[in-house]
Write a protein that holds these residues in place. Sequence first.
Motif, short mmCIF file in Angstrom:
data_model
loop_
_atom_site.label_atom_id
_atom_site.label_comp_id
_atom_site.label_asym_id
_atom_site.label_seq_id
_atom_site.Cartn_x
_atom_site.Cartn_y
_atom_site.Cartn_z
N SER A 237 18.97 52.30 51.81
CA SER A 237 18.66 53.73 51.77
C SER A 237 19.46 54.44 50.68
N ASN A 238 20.37 53.72 50.03
CA ASN A 238 21.20 54.30 48.97
C ASN A 238 21.05 53.49 47.68
N PRO A 239 19.85 53.48 47.10
CA PRO A 239 19.63 52.64 45.91
C PRO A 239 20.50 53.02 44.72
N GLU A 240 20.76 54.34 44.55
CA GLU A 240 21.54 54.77 43.38
C GLU A 240 22.94 54.16 43.38
N LYS A 289 29.53 45.42 50.80
CA LYS A 289 30.11 45.91 52.05
C LYS A 289 30.77 47.27 51.85
N LYS A 290 31.30 47.51 50.65
CA LYS A 290 31.92 48.80 50.36
C LYS A 290 30.89 49.88 50.07
N VAL A 291 29.84 49.52 49.31
CA VAL A 291 28.86 50.51 48.87
C VAL A 291 27.85 50.85 49.96
N ASP A 292 27.31 49.83 50.63
CA ASP A 292 26.29 50.07 51.65
C ASP A 292 26.36 48.97 52.70
N PRO A 293 27.26 49.11 53.68
CA PRO A 293 27.42 48.07 54.71
C PRO A 293 26.19 47.91 55.61
#
Length: 315
Positions: A237-240, A289-293
Amino acid sequence: MIKKTTFWKKLKRSVRRWAKKFGLWQTIRSISREKYDEKISASILYGLLSSIAVNFFFQSGHVYSSGVTGISQIISTVSHQLFDFGIPVSLAFYAINFPLLILAWHTIGKKFTIFTFITVTMSSIFIQFMPEVVLTTAPLINAVFGGLFMGSGIGFALKNNISSGGTDIVSLTVRRKTGRSVGSISLIVNVMIMIIAGILFGWQSALYSMVALFITSRVTDAIYTKQKKMQAMIITSNPEKVIKMVHKRLHRGVTCINDAEGTYNHEKKAVLLTVITRSEFNDFKFYMKKVDPKAFISVSENVQIIGRFIEEEVG
């Protein structure tokens, strides 16, 4: 408690001042943001496994390892035969690597040199203090099991993107200066080790050393093969944020498919496709894991690539 807190604050300021004075502060900060704990653990594991290979198998079986370790063994053996005192393998190993580390600092990079220095130091310490144990005098068994332990240590080190020094530094330096791949340097050094071992200690010793070299290379390849490609499919959900991470941290391209719909909740998400190497996989997992777990990730191993794909250098 107040005194201890003040002490640690002063110590931290002193370290920062010293690091800035010698131009190391940015390097230390960049290392602290990465998973340096895994790299240091890999350095310790390499030191332990390489010391077991040398002190339990190679030395007792008169088998000689590859690279700088093998050169160090030859120097130690010759010094024992010619002089009343013998140069320890650990000391010879450290002495050969030290000028190479200075070369790496100026030509390859500070971060690479710091982790290589830690790895070389760990290996030297373990080889020095690990007792020499004669498990068997059969040279073939010593060659096989010594190669097994040495190959495992090298494989785990490479898997965590660290170098054990030696010919790696020479190869990378020549590549940085000339742009040419010089994998033959390791081969030339190893052939010289086998020839010297054969001339000085007998050709039987050289032949068993070749067996150890073969086992070492096969085990290393089994644990770590850098050229293997992996395709990662990321549903997020956070592609950017993910795209920015892949570009900045892994230096890889990304294909984005927007508004993909899941058939269970009918929720719109982006599907990202990227190709990485096996050596980058641990970094990829760490940063994801840090950007989008909450991202869903599917990874396909050993994919075939047609087109331009850049192999990233160590360091």
